[in-house]
Design an enzyme around this catalytic site. Sequence first.
Site, PDB file in Angstrom:
ATOM      1  CB  CYS A 109      -0.976  -0.058   1.178  1.00 52.72           C
ATOM      2  SG  CYS A 109      -2.377   1.066   1.082  1.00 52.72           S
ATOM      3  CG  HIS A 110      -0.347   4.931   1.375  1.00 56.64           C
ATOM      4  ND1 HIS A 110      -1.553   4.267   1.260  1.00 56.64           N
ATOM      5  CD2 HIS A 110      -0.535   6.128   0.785  1.00 56.64           C
ATOM      6  CE1 HIS A 110      -2.420   5.046   0.629  1.00 56.64           C
ATOM      7  NE2 HIS A 110      -1.825   6.181   0.330  1.00 56.64           N
TER       8      HIS A 110
END
Length: 175
Positions: A109-110
């Site tokens: 994800c991030h």
Amino acid sequence: MPDRKIAFLVAAEGIERVELTEPWKAVADAGYEPVLLSPEKGEVQTFNHLTAAEKATVDQAVGDASVDDFAALVLPGGVANPDALRTDAKAVAFVKSFMDSGKPVAAICHAPWTLVEADVVRGKRMTSWPSLQTDLRNAGAEWVDETVVTDGNLITSRKPDDLPAFSKTLLGALG
């Protein structure tokens, strides 16, 4: 036994809960020992997107951890988590040392924001949450929109829906 311990590195808050708990369960079920690292001991706050979820207890401060003690590193996402983590010099140094070691590093994800800060994505083919693609390209990575991407010792995935493939790829990298 260092070959059985898996480091999970997170900031104090903003961790996407399932991106911590699902890979954690997968490595534990496979007979590994997950270890929660953070810049400071105490508790960290996980989230279901923007809603606070449960807290988790930190096993060790990242500044007291050694890459030699672990078989792999997992970097869960959530927006605030890697944004905070990349401002912690000891966390960034640990991530860089892990990438340099050649041992598996799995980021979802991030989480690749921390990899960008550690300056370890140049020349890597990788994926992430779509909003990070410009940051990754600017840091020298080749960004692709795929469920899971492995380039050398780096494993990346885009989002919680990718967790089954992410965890399976991590376990495969562990042998």
